[in-house]
Design an enzyme around this catalytic site. Structure first.
Site, PDB file in Angstrom:
ATOM      1  N   LYS A   1       0.825  -1.210   0.000  1.00 18.63           N
ATOM      2  CA  LYS A   1       0.000   0.000   0.000  1.00 18.63           C
ATOM      3  C   LYS A   1       0.861   1.263   0.000  1.00 18.63           C
ATOM      4  O   LYS A   1       0.602   2.199  -0.746  1.00 18.63           O
ATOM      5  CB  LYS A   1      -0.939   0.005   1.209  1.00 18.63           C
TER       6      LYS A   1
ATOM      7  N   LYS B   1      -4.772 -10.621  -9.512  1.00 19.32           N
ATOM      8  CA  LYS B   1      -6.122 -11.024  -9.114  1.00 19.32           C
ATOM      9  C   LYS B   1      -7.148  -9.991  -9.568  1.00 19.32           C
ATOM     10  O   LYS B   1      -6.831  -8.809  -9.768  1.00 19.32           O
ATOM     11  CB  LYS B   1      -6.206 -11.232  -7.606  1.00 19.32           C
TER      12      LYS B   1
ATOM     13  N   LYS C   1     -11.677  -4.690  -7.577  1.00 17.36           N
ATOM     14  CA  LYS C   1     -12.641  -3.617  -7.790  1.00 17.36           C
ATOM     15  C   LYS C   1     -11.964  -2.308  -8.179  1.00 17.36           C
ATOM     16  O   LYS C   1     -12.574  -1.444  -8.798  1.00 17.36           O
ATOM     17  CB  LYS C   1     -13.484  -3.405  -6.525  1.00 17.36           C
TER      18      LYS C   1
END
Length: 360
Positions: free
Chosen positions: A145, A226, A229
């Site tokens: 992140k 993967k 969203k």
């Protein structure tokens, strides 16, 4: 949680692989072997195909198999990144509608809103005071992140795995359906449970993961990643509420290779193998049987076969979501009742912990 949260996975914090510490994970625990199941999902956008196959579908099955099951819409986790207040309020209700439409039954499981049970944050603070900073800084997701954020991420983003642990331990949960990207976080949950028990006595069960049969669903545009969203490529992700036309378009554009034959070889043919895995999971058959359905089809025609299977799977769910979203009062009532039930379970555990650490 996933905390898919049901984490944003993180959309699902939904959690799927064996833990490296504590008891081994069980593929299909017997009803009397599971005392309490917990998982959560963030209310950040409409769940996609990967969220459904990797978490939500499993949730619906678990509530039929086990007597005590809790699913939380983990809204506190969602504010680790900026959220528009009005959008977040609506997203919480939209996620409630999605879960109900996907088969989560409030009569068989407790579906609740995390922020409405204040004991989550109380236990989280107590556990935070037991964790050393380097432990959180070395978590893979934190490193990933901060590598993509200009200002290095917030303290909330750093410490959310502790809140995740509190979500699970607050209900003395024994089993958690998990995703592959949450393995380190589940190890933290186990370590916190064991550390607290060692210091204050046996309070928390050491939770085990529940393995799901579906591996990670890959991006349709980049089968090395993967499905997500937040993927900027709109063709990469199939959402539960996509129209049939959108689903067909996304599968038509799915990245495969220059070989027309349909085979399942994940290491060598990731794109085609992803389609086969999706097809098998959606129709509920082994990969070998899905391959039999592809006999005589090239990859172009197989993409349409898979798209049709996904459309058929999501059509009744999409219709039910649209119906539920028209009744805001019903969705609010479901969360109110569920949150009250969750508080009844959480309060005595939190009181027990506070007494042990000297706060009461």
């Amino acid at each position: 949680m996933a905390l898919r949260s049901v984490r944003k996975a993180r959309g699902c914090w939904s959690f799927t692989r064996a833990l490296h510490k504590g008891p081994e994970a069980a593929h299909a625990p017997q009803k009397d072997a599971v005392k309490r199941v917990f998982s959560g999902i963030q209310p950040t956008g409409i769940p996609h195909l990967g969220n459904y196959l990797g978490a939500i579908e499993t949730w619906a099955k678990l509530q039929e198999e086990h007597g005590s099951v809790l699913y939380s819409i983990v809204d506190l986790h969602s504010i680790t990144v900026p959220q528009d207040p009005a959008v977040l309020r609506q997203s919480i209700l939209d996620m409630t509608a999605v879960l109900l439409a996907c088969g989560i039954n409030p009569e068989k499981s407790i579906l609740f809103q995390q922020s409405q049970v204040s004991e989550h944050t109380q236990l989280s603070w107590i556990l935070t005071c037991m964790v050393r900073l380097p432990r959180l800084q070395h978590l893979h997701q934190w490193k990933a992140k901060i590598a993509t954020q200009k200002h290095g991420g917030t303290v909330g983003l750093l410490t959310y795995p502790v809140l995740q642990a509190a979500d699970i331990l607050l209900y003395k949960s024994t089993h958690v359906p998990v995703g592959e990207d949450q393995v380190q976080h589940m190890e933290l949950v186990q370590d916190l449970a064991q550390g607290f028990n060692k210091k204050y006595g046996e309070v928390f069960p050491v939770p085990r993961s529940i393995l799901t049969s579906m591996k990670k669903v890959k991006s349709l545009r980049d089968p090395s990643a993967k499905m997500s969203k937040s993927d900027p490529d709109k063709l990469a992700t199939v959402r539960i509420t996509d129209s049939p036309e959108e689903i067909v378009q996304k599968f038509r554009k799915a990245v495969t290779d220059f070989t027309s034959e349909v085979t399942y070889e994940p290491a060598r043919r990731a794109g085609v193998s992803n389609l086969v895995a999706i097809h098998a999971a959606v129709v509920g058959v082994p990969v070998e049987e899905a391959l039999q359905h592809s006999a005589g089809l090239d990859t172009a025609r197989y993409k349409l076969l898979v798209a049709d299977a996904v459309i058929q799977k999501f059509a009744p769910i999409k219709s039910e979501i649209e119906k539920l979203k028209t009744d805001r009062g019903h969705l609010e009532k479901v969360l109110q009742v569920g949150s009250a039930k969750a508080r009844e379970l959480a309060h005595p555990v939190c009181q027990e912990v506070k007494k042990l650490v000297g706060l009461l």
